[in-house]
Design a protein around this motif. Structure first.
Motif, PDB file in Angstrom:
ATOM      1  N   GLY A  52       0.929  -1.394  -0.047  1.00 16.41           N
ATOM      2  CA  GLY A  52      -0.081   0.027  -0.090  1.00 16.41           C
ATOM      3  C   GLY A  52       0.782   1.260   0.171  1.00 16.41           C
ATOM      4  O   GLY A  52       0.387   2.182  -0.794  1.00 16.41           O
ATOM      5  N   THR A  53       1.962   1.257   0.792  1.00 18.72           N
ATOM      6  CA  THR A  53       2.826   2.359   1.055  1.00 18.72           C
ATOM      7  C   THR A  53       3.655   2.829  -0.391  1.00 18.72           C
ATOM      8  O   THR A  53       3.568   3.848  -0.980  1.00 18.72           O
ATOM      9  N   ARG A  54       3.989   1.737  -0.951  1.00 12.87           N
ATOM     10  CA  ARG A  54       4.865   1.791  -2.232  1.00 12.87           C
ATOM     11  C   ARG A  54       3.753   2.267  -3.424  1.00 12.87           C
ATOM     12  O   ARG A  54       4.138   2.968  -4.215  1.00 12.87           O
ATOM     13  N   THR A  55       2.559   1.629  -3.355  1.00 16.10           N
ATOM     14  CA  THR A  55       1.684   2.001  -4.435  1.00 16.10           C
ATOM     15  C   THR A  55       1.408   3.539  -4.062  1.00 16.10           C
ATOM     16  O   THR A  55       1.127   4.188  -5.293  1.00 16.10           O
ATOM     17  N   ILE A  56       0.915   4.031  -3.196  1.00 19.57           N
ATOM     18  CA  ILE A  56       0.728   5.476  -2.906  1.00 19.57           C
ATOM     19  C   ILE A  56       1.698   6.017  -3.394  1.00 19.57           C
ATOM     20  O   ILE A  56       1.619   7.166  -4.001  1.00 19.57           O
ATOM     21  N   ARG A  57       2.889   5.815  -3.089  1.00 22.50           N
ATOM     22  CA  ARG A  57       4.112   6.538  -3.476  1.00 22.50           C
ATOM     23  C   ARG A  57       4.333   6.802  -5.006  1.00 22.50           C
ATOM     24  O   ARG A  57       4.718   7.779  -5.703  1.00 22.50           O
ATOM     25  N   ILE A  58       3.995   5.629  -5.439  1.00 22.26           N
ATOM     26  CA  ILE A  58       3.941   5.574  -7.084  1.00 22.26           C
ATOM     27  C   ILE A  58       2.798   6.344  -7.707  1.00 22.26           C
ATOM     28  O   ILE A  58       3.104   7.616  -8.500  1.00 22.26           O
ATOM     29  N   LEU A  59       1.827   6.471  -7.148  1.00 26.28           N
ATOM     30  CA  LEU A  59       0.620   7.408  -7.407  1.00 26.28           C
ATOM     31  C   LEU A  59       0.974   9.029  -7.223  1.00 26.28           C
ATOM     32  O   LEU A  59       0.652   9.826  -7.800  1.00 26.28           O
ATOM     33  N   ILE A  60       1.513   9.136  -6.020  1.00 25.19           N
ATOM     34  CA  ILE A  60       1.948  10.538  -5.755  1.00 25.19           C
ATOM     35  C   ILE A  60       3.091  11.001  -6.844  1.00 25.19           C
ATOM     36  O   ILE A  60       2.809  12.133  -7.144  1.00 25.19           O
TER      37      ILE A  60
END
Length: 195
Positions: free
Chosen positions: A121-129
Motif C-alpha cells: 500500500g505504501t509503495r503504491t501510494i508513493r507511485i501514485l503521488i
C-alpha cells in the motif's frame, strides 16, 4: 517523517495504440484494468470485510455485471490493478480530478490480509503521488478514510498526508453512521521531504 521517493517507469506501449499505460516500480506494477480482471474485482467487491473498510459500497455483483462495469469505464478517473510479481493484489485509483485547481483524490484497496502489512500500500501510494506531482503536475492530493480504518490512516500518514479534518457522520456501515477523515498532501510538502 519517513519519505522515500518511488522511481517509476511509465510504459505507454502496454496495449495496441498505446492508450493504456503501466506504472512500474521494482516488483509493483500498476496497470490498466482489463476484462480478465472481472473475477478478481468481483471477489474484492463481494468481500464483506474489505467492503467495511472502504468508503464506497456496492451490492454483491456477478461476473457479468463486473465485466460490464469494466467495459464502461470512462476516462474521467484512472483506475489500476495493483500487481506484485504478476499477481493481482488490489486496485488503485486517481479520481475527482480538478485540473483548474490541480487537485485529485487517491484510493487503494488491497484484497486480503495475505498482501496487507507488506509495504504494498505504501509503495503504491508513493507511485501514485510521484505520477500525480511529476507527470500530471498536480498541486494537491486528497484521500478520505473511514475513522476506524487505522491501517489506511497510517499508510497515508507515512506517505506524508496530513489530516485536514473530520466529515461527521458521512458513511453508514456496520449498522451506524461513521465519520470520514479528510487528508491531503501538497506538492511543496512532498518535495521538501525528498531533500
Amino acid at each position: 517523517m519517513e519519505q522515500e521517493k518511488s522511481t517509476f517507469l511509465i510504459d505507454y506501449s502496454y496495449t495496441k495504440g498505446g492508450n493504456k499505460m503501466l506504472l512500474i516500480d521494482e516488483n509493483i506494477v500498476l496497470r490498466a484494468i482489463e476484462e480478465k480482471d472481472a473475477n478478481f474485482l468481483k471477489d474484492m467487491i463481494n468481500d464483506p470485510e474489505l467492503e467495511n473498510m472502504v468508503i464506497g459500497w456496492s451490492l454483491p455483483v456477478s461476473s457479468k455485471i463486473q465485466a460490464e462495469w469494466i467495459n464502461n469505464l470512462n476516462s474521467d478517473d484512472m483506475k489500476f490493478i495493483i500487481e506484485v510479481n504478476l499477481i493481482a493484489v488490489g486496485m488503485a485509483s486517481i479520481s475527482s480530478f480538478d485540473f483548474k485547481n490541480s487537485v485529485a483524490n487517491l484510493n487503494i484497496k488491497i484484497k486480503s490480509d495475505e498482501f496487507r502489512c507488506r509495504g504494498i500500500g505504501t509503495r503504491t501510494i508513493r507511485i501514485l503521488i510521484n505520477y500525480c506531482f511529476d507527470e500530471l503536475n498536480l498541486n494537491c492530493l486528497t484521500a478520505n478514510i473511514l475513522e476506524y480504518n487505522n491501517p489506511s490512516q497510517k499508510v497515508f500518514e507515512k506517505c506524508g498526508f496530513k489530516k485536514d479534518g473530520v466529515l461527521r457522520s458521512r458513511i453508514y456501515k456496520r449498522g451506524k453512521y461513521h465519520n470520514v477523515l479528510s487528508y491531503s498532501l501538497l506538492r511543496r510538502e512532498y518535495q521538501k521531504c525528498e531533500r
